[in-house]
Design an enzyme around this catalytic site. Structure first.
Site, PDB file in Angstrom:
ATOM      1  CG  HIS A 221     -26.975  66.433  29.976  1.00 27.68           C
ATOM      2  ND1 HIS A 221     -27.060  65.065  30.002  1.00 27.68           N
ATOM      3  CD2 HIS A 221     -26.728  66.805  31.277  1.00 27.68           C
ATOM      4  CE1 HIS A 221     -26.871  64.634  31.238  1.00 27.68           C
ATOM      5  NE2 HIS A 221     -26.665  65.668  32.035  1.00 27.68           N
ATOM      6  N   GLY A 257     -29.012  60.088  19.091  1.00 28.55           N
ATOM      7  CA  GLY A 257     -29.552  58.823  19.615  1.00 28.55           C
ATOM      8  C   GLY A 257     -28.589  57.663  19.427  1.00 28.55           C
ATOM      9  CG  HIS A 260     -23.052  56.866  26.050  1.00 32.81           C
ATOM     10  ND1 HIS A 260     -22.142  56.983  27.069  1.00 32.81           N
ATOM     11  CD2 HIS A 260     -24.218  57.362  26.518  1.00 32.81           C
ATOM     12  CE1 HIS A 260     -22.745  57.526  28.109  1.00 32.81           C
ATOM     13  NE2 HIS A 260     -23.995  57.763  27.814  1.00 32.81           N
ATOM     14  CG  ASP A 311     -31.317  59.752  24.865  1.00 34.32           C
ATOM     15  OD1 ASP A 311     -32.042  59.904  25.861  1.00 34.32           O
ATOM     16  OD2 ASP A 311     -30.114  60.073  24.845  1.00 34.32           O
TER      17      ASP A 311
END
Lengths: 383, 383
Positions: A221, A257, A260, A311
């Site tokens: 997370h 990174g 999603h 991120d």
């Protein structure tokens, strides 16, 4: 393939706070596009919007910001407690301790959880998180008791001021501001959902946030921007980066990174944070970090059709702001406390306990065996 | 009618730990009937069963219990922190602070969460909860720094010893034992589910328990036995109790301690704990508490077809053991840490993040309004 997400696509409640990726690449806070918000607002304004459901007027924003500044003071017993927490502590456990400690001080025994009380607790906590974290950090890592006074009125600048003890570029504040806004809210992610499960039992505000921090601490997370920087720092230049990523992809390694679970086309926050990362890297002796990040981004898109998420360039930004890696996820906490607060208030209004069922896969009912008759077994088999 | 439970009946994962009310009135831990377990086991044995999936042999139980006794020592920085927590703190916030503080001390930066490490953290924490809670309680309420030494090897007796400073009836230990066992585990209730949501992100053991405590603190979850005692203590005798409950029912008031969202016929734990409550009340000058509880139980059954749940006679028991009301839910924490530990280990093994969706009910995308053009509005409307 075994599904890696439980309750995926299952509606666990109603929300009016945010939509994520409805068209695959969009994010709205309370109906406003994330691009508009980040271009025009400060973090306090977004916090107001998320928690109260409307954008503040200038007067409302000034009052709200003043309240936050006034409540930065740390209770003396919290200061003494922070001095007990070792340098070796994980900063996310420190954040959780700050929150549960504040719960011990701020809560009364009554169990009324109306929106006004929850908002007051939220403002008090969000004001305290930055000075408490940085007091602990400076004391445990450098042995100094910093002053918490600052001329910086906004949380973004206040964070940088306490961390760098005045020694920072004022331009950095904008990047910090954008980061806080972009990390502020993201619908029913695991930490927000944890806060809502806790709120559903009619628990207090601090208990909910402590649980959310626990979830955000997990490596699946909140820790992704820390991992992203580790990857980027591995390479002295973009050529080596590209070569190495290509071979990692051949070995089917996961690159943190990218991609999603909710956005299908791209992460709309990436484009925004990338601009800040680029601006910071221009003329910076450490500018190869951006170049390395960008070549990996291009490679991932070409080779795997995977986009960078928030991120990826957040890592570049935080690194350029001289923020220690271990404070990346605590910054995420400060930002997301805005969104968590909105969700906790919403869940209390909804007044529902969240109590799913389990699919039982254990032993059938069996005869009890008295302790004298039990057999020992290989511990590795039953753990 | 609006549903008061979200995700009711929805499977949020697999479990092999426990079944609740499969036939409407039954409870099994790892396949063993709760009646058999409570009749024959001590709490440590049940904790072993829940966490490791099998009943221990005598040797295994002795080793396990010894490990728990050896780990009762409180770190000196935790002791100093406990002394900072005021008498006015809610004991559940104190429990959460103890857990998050232990997370600061016991966790390392690595993120490996295998069963062995999780079990070690669980044993350390469960050993510390009792002395930490009671050290805080005695210091904040009576100004004394108690010794944590005790000849009581079991958690049940140790709790009573530290609370009453040696001044308690040894028969009380059995009741305490039964209470801990009956409260130890209950499938995907809200606090256990919170711990699994947090574990699903690959967070550490302490973060999960801190979140679970947050959920258990809520008045819709852990606080029911405290509420039950308040009702029972309202009446000096059973006639007045019956009369008052009848008129409460006429006014459609809810009586805490009755009914259950999962059991449809009866709560199998009620019959067990009732025996202990009855035994304690015999010859006790305060025995009208049991009589009052029983007449209300009968009335609720006759008038509303509602059965007493575990909380109802637990309140009577704890009161007879001279346990202050504010420590009722913390005892529930100590007991349930056994079940939570089993679930956290199971969720880590499952290796799934729990991430549901939300049903969006908020505003449609709208034009951004610059701060100069915004209208002020009545705060009561947007909060």
């Amino acid at each position: 393939m075994k599904k890696s997400v439980a309750l995926s696509g299952v509606h666990a409640g109603n929300t009016a706070i945010c939509t994520v990726g409805e068209k695959g690449n969009d994010l709205f806070y309370r109906g406003y596009k994330i691009e508009d918000i980040t271009n025009s607002c400060c973090f306090e304004e977004v916090y107001f919007l998320l928690m109260k459901g409307k954008l503040p007027t200038e007067e409302e924003l000034n009052n709200f910001s003043d309240q936050l500044v006034e409540q930065r003071n740390l209770p003396s017993n919290l200061v003494r407690t922070l001095e007990q927490l070792p340098k070796s502590a994980h900063p996310m456990n420190v954040m959780q301790t700050i929150v549960s400690f504040m719960g011990c001080i701020e809560n009364k025994f009554e169990i009324i959880n109306n929106a006004e009380k929850l908002q007051n607790h939220s403002k008090r906590l969000l004001s305290v998180l930055t000075p408490a974290l940085l007091y602990w950090y400076q004391f445990s890592h450098k042995g100094i008791r910093i002053s918490l006074k600052s001329s910086e009125k906004r949380i973004s600048g206040y964070f940088l001021d306490l961390l760098h003890q005045g020694d920072f570029d004022t331009d950095w504040v904008q990047t910090m501001e954008a980061s806080l806004i972009l990390y502020a809210e993201h619908e029913f992610n695991a930490s927000t959902f944890a806060s809502r499960v806790i709120a559903g039992t009619n628990s207090d505000f601090f208990s909910c946030i402590a649980g959310a921090i626990g979830a955000l601490r997990g490596s699946k997370h909140g820790g992704a921007n820390e991992e992203a920087l580790k990857i980027q720092e591995d390479y002295p230049n973009k050529n080596l980066a590209k070569k190495s990523i290509m071979s990692k992809l051949k070995r089917k390694e996961i690159i943190i990174g990218f991609g999603h679970p909710v956005y299908t086309k791209r992460d709309p926050r990436n484009e925004i944070i990338k601009k800040y990362a680029k601006a910071l890297s221009e003329g910076n002796p450490n500018s190869n970090l951006f170049e390395v990040a960008e070549v990996i981004e291009t490679t991932m898109l070409q080779e795997k059709d995977m986009f960078a998420n928030l991120d990826w360039y957040s890592a570049v930004c935080f690194s350029h702001l001289n923020i220690p890696v271990k404070l990346f996820t605590p910054i995420f906490v400060i930002a997301r406390t805005a969104g968590w607060s909105a969700h906790i208030i919403e869940q209390h209004k909804e007044n529902k306990i969240i109590r799913p069922s389990a699919n039982y896969v254990g032993p059938k009912p069996k005869e009890f065996v008295s302790i004298k008759e039990r057999e020992s077994s290989d511990p590795s088999k039953y753990t």
